[in-house]
Design a protein around this motif. Structure first.
Motif, PDB file in Angstrom:
ATOM      1  N   ILE A 109       0.858  -1.189   0.000  1.00 28.47           N
ATOM      2  CA  ILE A 109       0.000   0.000   0.000  1.00 28.47           C
ATOM      3  C   ILE A 109       0.891   1.235   0.000  1.00 28.47           C
ATOM      4  O   ILE A 109       1.895   1.278   0.711  1.00 28.47           O
ATOM      5  CB  ILE A 109      -0.978  -0.016   1.193  1.00 28.47           C
ATOM      6  N   TYR A 110       0.546   2.201  -0.838  1.00 28.89           N
ATOM      7  CA  TYR A 110       1.319   3.432  -0.957  1.00 28.89           C
ATOM      8  C   TYR A 110       0.369   4.609  -1.001  1.00 28.89           C
ATOM      9  O   TYR A 110      -0.758   4.492  -1.456  1.00 28.89           O
ATOM     10  CB  TYR A 110       2.153   3.442  -2.257  1.00 28.89           C
ATOM     11  N   GLU A 111       0.869   5.745  -0.538  1.00 31.18           N
ATOM     12  CA  GLU A 111       0.136   6.991  -0.692  1.00 31.18           C
ATOM     13  C   GLU A 111       0.686   7.693  -1.919  1.00 31.18           C
ATOM     14  O   GLU A 111       1.897   7.783  -2.110  1.00 31.18           O
ATOM     15  CB  GLU A 111       0.299   7.874   0.546  1.00 31.18           C
ATOM     16  N   LEU A 112      -0.244   8.168  -2.748  1.00 30.10           N
ATOM     17  CA  LEU A 112       0.158   8.792  -4.016  1.00 30.10           C
ATOM     18  C   LEU A 112      -0.806   9.911  -4.363  1.00 30.10           C
ATOM     19  O   LEU A 112      -1.982   9.651  -4.611  1.00 30.10           O
ATOM     20  CB  LEU A 112       0.153   7.744  -5.141  1.00 30.10           C
ATOM     21  N   GLY A 113      -0.320  11.132  -4.388  1.00 34.99           N
ATOM     22  CA  GLY A 113      -1.134  12.249  -4.838  1.00 34.99           C
ATOM     23  C   GLY A 113      -2.318  12.550  -3.933  1.00 34.99           C
ATOM     24  O   GLY A 113      -2.509  11.933  -2.895  1.00 34.99           O
ATOM     25  N   THR A 114      -3.098  13.513  -4.368  1.00 36.68           N
ATOM     26  CA  THR A 114      -4.292  13.914  -3.622  1.00 36.68           C
ATOM     27  C   THR A 114      -5.511  13.206  -4.195  1.00 36.68           C
ATOM     28  O   THR A 114      -5.439  12.576  -5.260  1.00 36.68           O
ATOM     29  CB  THR A 114      -4.506  15.432  -3.732  1.00 36.68           C
ATOM     30  N   ILE A 115      -6.628  13.336  -3.507  1.00 35.61           N
ATOM     31  CA  ILE A 115      -7.879  12.762  -4.009  1.00 35.61           C
ATOM     32  C   ILE A 115      -8.175  13.308  -5.402  1.00 35.61           C
ATOM     33  O   ILE A 115      -8.523  12.552  -6.312  1.00 35.61           O
ATOM     34  CB  ILE A 115      -9.047  13.055  -3.030  1.00 35.61           C
ATOM     35  N   ASP A 116      -8.012  14.618  -5.581  1.00 38.35           N
ATOM     36  CA  ASP A 116      -8.280  15.225  -6.899  1.00 38.35           C
ATOM     37  C   ASP A 116      -7.356  14.664  -7.974  1.00 38.35           C
ATOM     38  O   ASP A 116      -7.792  14.381  -9.094  1.00 38.35           O
ATOM     39  CB  ASP A 116      -8.124  16.747  -6.842  1.00 38.35           C
ATOM     40  N   GLU A 117      -6.071  14.507  -7.646  1.00 35.91           N
ATOM     41  CA  GLU A 117      -5.105  14.024  -8.640  1.00 35.91           C
ATOM     42  C   GLU A 117      -5.391  12.581  -9.066  1.00 35.91           C
ATOM     43  O   GLU A 117      -5.390  12.279 -10.257  1.00 35.91           O
ATOM     44  CB  GLU A 117      -3.678  14.135  -8.097  1.00 35.91           C
ATOM     45  N   ILE A 118      -5.625  11.693  -8.099  1.00 34.56           N
ATOM     46  CA  ILE A 118      -5.852  10.304  -8.503  1.00 34.56           C
ATOM     47  C   ILE A 118      -7.231  10.134  -9.141  1.00 34.56           C
ATOM     48  O   ILE A 118      -7.395   9.327 -10.038  1.00 34.56           O
ATOM     49  CB  ILE A 118      -5.608   9.287  -7.363  1.00 34.56           C
ATOM     50  N   SER A 119      -8.205  10.937  -8.698  1.00 36.12           N
ATOM     51  CA  SER A 119      -9.535  10.873  -9.313  1.00 36.12           C
ATOM     52  C   SER A 119      -9.468  11.313 -10.774  1.00 36.12           C
ATOM     53  O   SER A 119     -10.057  10.682 -11.647  1.00 36.12           O
ATOM     54  CB  SER A 119     -10.523  11.751  -8.541  1.00 36.12           C
ATOM     55  N   LYS A 120      -8.737  12.395 -11.026  1.00 38.75           N
ATOM     56  CA  LYS A 120      -8.574  12.881 -12.398  1.00 38.75           C
ATOM     57  C   LYS A 120      -7.850  11.846 -13.260  1.00 38.75           C
ATOM     58  O   LYS A 120      -8.207  11.625 -14.408  1.00 38.75           O
ATOM     59  CB  LYS A 120      -7.811  14.204 -12.389  1.00 38.75           C
ATOM     60  N   ALA A 121      -6.844  11.189 -12.689  1.00 36.51           N
ATOM     61  CA  ALA A 121      -6.070  10.198 -13.435  1.00 36.51           C
ATOM     62  C   ALA A 121      -6.932   9.036 -13.914  1.00 36.51           C
ATOM     63  O   ALA A 121      -6.711   8.500 -14.990  1.00 36.51           O
ATOM     64  CB  ALA A 121      -4.907   9.675 -12.586  1.00 36.51           C
ATOM     65  N   ILE A 122      -7.930   8.652 -13.105  1.00 37.79           N
ATOM     66  CA  ILE A 122      -8.785   7.519 -13.488  1.00 37.79           C
ATOM     67  C   ILE A 122     -10.105   7.954 -14.091  1.00 37.79           C
ATOM     68  O   ILE A 122     -10.941   7.125 -14.454  1.00 37.79           O
ATOM     69  CB  ILE A 122      -9.035   6.558 -12.300  1.00 37.79           C
ATOM     70  N   GLY A 123     -10.315   9.263 -14.209  1.00 43.43           N
ATOM     71  CA  GLY A 123     -11.528   9.770 -14.838  1.00 43.43           C
ATOM     72  C   GLY A 123     -12.769   9.651 -13.964  1.00 43.43           C
ATOM     73  O   GLY A 123     -13.885   9.526 -14.480  1.00 43.43           O
ATOM     74  N   LYS A 124     -12.598   9.674 -12.665  1.00 46.64           N
ATOM     75  CA  LYS A 124     -13.723   9.604 -11.717  1.00 46.64           C
ATOM     76  C   LYS A 124     -13.658  10.800 -10.791  1.00 46.64           C
ATOM     77  O   LYS A 124     -12.746  11.610 -10.868  1.00 46.64           O
ATOM     78  CB  LYS A 124     -13.664   8.305 -10.900  1.00 46.64           C
ATOM     79  N   LYS A 125     -14.632  10.890  -9.885  1.00 47.44           N
ATOM     80  CA  LYS A 125     -14.633  11.986  -8.920  1.00 47.44           C
ATOM     81  C   LYS A 125     -14.542  11.450  -7.506  1.00 47.44           C
ATOM     82  O   LYS A 125     -15.149  10.440  -7.177  1.00 47.44           O
ATOM     83  CB  LYS A 125     -15.913  12.814  -9.058  1.00 47.44           C
ATOM     84  N   ASN A 126     -13.757  12.150  -6.682  1.00 44.65           N
ATOM     85  CA  ASN A 126     -13.711  11.914  -5.242  1.00 44.65           C
ATOM     86  C   ASN A 126     -13.357  10.480  -4.858  1.00 44.65           C
ATOM     87  O   ASN A 126     -14.051   9.854  -4.061  1.00 44.65           O
ATOM     88  CB  ASN A 126     -15.048  12.329  -4.613  1.00 44.65           C
ATOM     89  N   LYS A 127     -12.277   9.957  -5.421  1.00 40.92           N
ATOM     90  CA  LYS A 127     -11.810   8.602  -5.077  1.00 40.92           C
ATOM     91  C   LYS A 127     -10.530   8.698  -4.260  1.00 40.92           C
ATOM     92  O   LYS A 127      -9.534   9.250  -4.701  1.00 40.92           O
ATOM     93  CB  LYS A 127     -11.557   7.769  -6.342  1.00 40.92           C
TER      94      LYS A 127
END
Length: 103
Positions: free
Chosen positions: A64-82
């Motif tokens: 398990i790793y922490e990577l980026g903010t909620i906005d950054e990872i949500s944008k990367a996968i094309g979803k919201k608030n993940k």
């Protein structure tokens, strides 16, 4: 310092390939089915979420790793608030870990 943009790009690629699950319930379900190879948590996820998934990952021995903010990872996968992403493909998970650890 990891190259976050390249790692997030790879996360987006794994999303388009259908090799991720996201959200608390889906990630827990897939962990229980032994289908998760890697968990990625947003750095700004709630403390409760971080604690829960760190315990789960330790129990079933999933990295398990922490990577980026909620906005950054949500944008990367094309979803919201993940805030939590599970990678189901071993090759994508190895490459993401390699990029995270390269930093």
């Amino acid at each position: 310092m990891i190259n976050k943009d390249k790692t997030l790009g790879l996360l987006g690629l794994s999303s388009r390939a259908g090799k991720i699950v996201f959200g608390t319930d889906a990630c827990i379900e897939y962990v229980n089915k032994n289908k998760i190879k890697l968990l990625l948590l947003a750095q700004d996820a709630s403390d409760r979420t971080k604690l829960k998934f760190n315990e789960i990952a330790k129990k079933v021995q999933i990295p398990i790793y922490e990577l980026g903010t909620i906005d950054e990872i949500s944008k990367a996968i094309g979803k919201k608030n993940k805030a939590i992403i599970g990678i189901t493909d071993i090759n994508f998970s190895k490459e993401i870990v390699k990029r995270i650890n390269r930093g």
